[in-house]
Design a protein around this motif. Sequence first.
Motif, mmCIF file in Angstrom:
data_model
loop_
_atom_site.group_PDB
_atom_site.id
_atom_site.type_symbol
_atom_site.label_atom_id
_atom_site.label_comp_id
_atom_site.label_asym_id
_atom_site.label_seq_id
_atom_site.Cartn_x
_atom_site.Cartn_y
_atom_site.Cartn_z
ATOM 1 N N ASP A 1 -0.597 9.502 1.179
ATOM 2 C CA ASP A 1 -1.025 8.318 1.921
ATOM 3 C C ASP A 1 -0.703 8.584 3.387
ATOM 4 O O ASP A 1 0.449 8.763 3.749
ATOM 5 C CB ASP A 1 -0.271 7.071 1.411
ATOM 6 C CG ASP A 1 -0.812 5.795 2.021
ATOM 7 O OD1 ASP A 1 -1.422 5.873 3.108
ATOM 8 O OD2 ASP A 1 -0.620 4.718 1.421
ATOM 9 N N ASN A 2 -1.749 8.634 4.209
ATOM 10 C CA ASN A 2 -1.525 9.016 5.608
ATOM 11 C C ASN A 2 -0.797 7.962 6.436
ATOM 12 O O ASN A 2 -0.287 8.253 7.514
ATOM 13 C CB ASN A 2 -2.857 9.349 6.289
ATOM 14 C CG ASN A 2 -3.371 10.693 5.825
ATOM 15 O OD1 ASN A 2 -2.610 11.521 5.335
ATOM 16 N ND2 ASN A 2 -4.664 10.910 5.938
ATOM 17 N N SER A 3 -0.792 6.731 5.950
ATOM 18 C CA SER A 3 -0.043 5.688 6.665
ATOM 19 C C SER A 3 0.405 4.625 5.672
ATOM 20 O O SER A 3 -0.304 3.652 5.430
ATOM 21 C CB SER A 3 -0.921 5.075 7.761
ATOM 22 O OG SER A 3 -0.232 4.035 8.398
ATOM 23 N N SER B 1 3.870 11.821 1.149
ATOM 24 C CA SER B 1 3.282 12.475 -0.019
ATOM 25 C C SER B 1 4.175 12.261 -1.226
ATOM 26 O O SER B 1 5.384 12.460 -1.181
ATOM 27 C CB SER B 1 3.048 13.957 0.254
ATOM 28 O OG SER B 1 4.264 14.630 0.370
ATOM 29 N N ASP C 1 -5.085 8.783 0.533
ATOM 30 C CA ASP C 1 -5.965 9.619 1.338
ATOM 31 C C ASP C 1 -6.233 10.991 0.720
ATOM 32 O O ASP C 1 -7.208 11.645 1.068
ATOM 33 C CB ASP C 1 -5.364 9.789 2.738
ATOM 34 C CG ASP C 1 -5.314 8.468 3.477
ATOM 35 O OD1 ASP C 1 -6.391 7.932 3.771
ATOM 36 O OD2 ASP C 1 -4.207 7.946 3.716
ATOM 37 N N ASN C 2 -5.362 11.410 -0.177
ATOM 38 C CA ASN C 2 -5.557 12.748 -0.742
ATOM 39 C C ASN C 2 -4.920 12.829 -2.117
ATOM 40 O O ASN C 2 -3.899 12.198 -2.377
ATOM 41 C CB ASN C 2 -4.920 13.782 0.198
ATOM 42 C CG ASN C 2 -5.472 15.168 -0.024
ATOM 43 O OD1 ASN C 2 -6.162 15.410 -1.017
ATOM 44 N ND2 ASN C 2 -5.157 16.072 0.888
ATOM 45 N N CYS D 1 -4.549 6.137 -7.398
ATOM 46 C CA CYS D 1 -5.007 6.335 -6.021
ATOM 47 C C CYS D 1 -5.970 5.249 -5.578
ATOM 48 O O CYS D 1 -5.905 4.781 -4.442
ATOM 49 C CB CYS D 1 -5.712 7.679 -5.884
ATOM 50 S SG CYS D 1 -4.587 9.052 -5.929
ATOM 51 N N ARG D 2 -6.909 4.911 -6.454
ATOM 52 C CA ARG D 2 -7.952 3.962 -6.036
ATOM 53 C C ARG D 2 -7.532 2.526 -6.301
ATOM 54 O O ARG D 2 -7.227 1.778 -5.384
ATOM 55 C CB ARG D 2 -9.252 4.259 -6.806
ATOM 56 C CG ARG D 2 -9.881 5.551 -6.358
ATOM 57 C CD ARG D 2 -11.309 5.647 -6.857
ATOM 58 N NE ARG D 2 -11.806 6.989 -6.656
ATOM 59 C CZ ARG D 2 -12.303 7.734 -7.634
ATOM 60 N NH1 ARG D 2 -12.374 7.268 -8.870
ATOM 61 N NH2 ARG D 2 -12.740 8.945 -7.376
ATOM 62 N N SER E 1 3.034 9.386 7.401
ATOM 63 C CA SER E 1 2.323 9.962 6.265
ATOM 64 C C SER E 1 3.324 10.312 5.160
ATOM 65 O O SER E 1 4.344 10.930 5.414
ATOM 66 C CB SER E 1 1.581 11.210 6.726
ATOM 67 O OG SER E 1 1.024 11.851 5.622
ATOM 68 N N LYS F 1 -5.854 -0.276 0.770
ATOM 69 C CA LYS F 1 -6.523 0.997 1.071
ATOM 70 C C LYS F 1 -6.284 1.981 -0.061
ATOM 71 O O LYS F 1 -5.391 1.773 -0.891
ATOM 72 C CB LYS F 1 -5.994 1.576 2.381
ATOM 73 C CG LYS F 1 -4.513 1.938 2.326
ATOM 74 C CD LYS F 1 -4.084 2.662 3.576
ATOM 75 C CE LYS F 1 -4.605 4.086 3.555
ATOM 76 N NZ LYS F 1 -3.545 5.082 3.752
ATOM 77 N N GLN F 2 -7.099 3.032 -0.095
ATOM 78 C CA GLN F 2 -6.881 4.044 -1.122
ATOM 79 C C GLN F 2 -5.929 5.117 -0.606
ATOM 80 O O GLN F 2 -5.705 5.234 0.584
ATOM 81 C CB GLN F 2 -8.221 4.702 -1.487
ATOM 82 C CG GLN F 2 -9.194 3.747 -2.124
ATOM 83 C CD GLN F 2 -10.431 4.461 -2.595
ATOM 84 O OE1 GLN F 2 -10.525 5.673 -2.556
ATOM 85 N NE2 GLN F 2 -11.411 3.692 -3.064
#
Lengths: 187, 227
Positions: B161-163, B218, B147-148, B134-135, B216, B144-145
């Motif tokens: 990842d939201n985008s 998942s 998002d969840n 994730c990071r 987004s 970017k990281q």
Amino acid sequence: MTIYSFWMFDRHCNCIYTREWTRSSPLVPSHSSHSSVSSTSSATTLPAGAIGTVNASNQNDSAKLLFGALFSLRNIANKLGTLPFNEDTSVTDPLAIHRKNSLKSFATGKYRAHFMETALGLYFCILSDPNVADLQIVLKDLYADVYVNHVVKNSASDVDFPAEEVIGNESFVRGVDQLITALPAFA
Amino acid sequence: MNTVESQQQPAQVNSACLDFLLMEIVPLSIRVSQTIERENKDKLRLKLEDLSLEPGTTHTNDPSVNELLFQNKDDLPGTVKILEDELIRSEDVHFRIESYGFSLGLRISELLLSQEQQTAHKLVELLDVMKFVCRDVWKNLYGKQMDNLRTNHRGTFVLVDNSLKLISRMSSSKGMTDTIGKAQPYLWFPCGIIKGILASLGIPASVTAEITQFPSVSFSIQTSIES
């Protein structure tokens, strides 16, 4: 002051995008008079809340006349600008277009056409009220921002359009609308 | 996508160029499948000709005429008609794209862990590995990281990842459903990357991706290890 419509032509001289915002665009009398089949089939659905039409006039005579007018004026401007005109330099020098006396706009009694040609031969044209001042920056933004981001960087979109193909993706339509409707001249 | 920079000479890659290159993953993969399919058909045709009692009659056909029938005439440069091909849904294309990502994942985890020794020591539990994906991984790939990150603590993880940059600019002229349909094959690439990274750390997993609300995405990761 108002902005009536936005037109794009590609390097194959096809009209690849039309957007008419106003209820009474001076160039397009009425859609019923041009009973062109292709113009209705290629029309793109509008995002919610938007007015006017998208890609409804790409194949009709107005588009062809506008292209013809722009094309001729652009050629005259280029020729006048390079006086004493030398046919050879414009052929051998690929960057000659940047030094040319390029067409920026022309006006009639009732409207003004703002024009920009890109180095790769795309034509951008905005039709507005004759009182609207220079829109070159807006045309540049439409190219470098909207077109590049929503067409060139969009892997689901063509970048070289076959005949009768148009830019129909919603994010481009939205991008153009956002840019144009935010202009003070649009009101 | 940022490249991992070595300490001595920070190298940079033009992100637009890399985006354009990555855009070609799916069309390329479909074209490879088309070519393979065409060659198989040609072989089959030749075999049938060998078997036939009258080989002379089939050979009277001009081969160039037959050739045209198999080629995709709609696939012109600068157009995206290729994404309409039904091969886009084929397992062949799926596995090819995933394997591109898989080998990239193997290399990326090697590169990242060799540069930051401390991170490597932290990867004790499965959750740490997921956090690493994730990071660190996502930051190096997409700037970017994630998002969840959710887990059921039984080996299943959901990364959101939201985008997702790979597909966020996609917009088809036929509307959202069509856009999602064409974006889906691109997701096999990051799925492969995640799979490759986990495999390099000795974690066999199955990774699937789903577009929940465009753009987004998942990712569901199913591992057999219970943590």
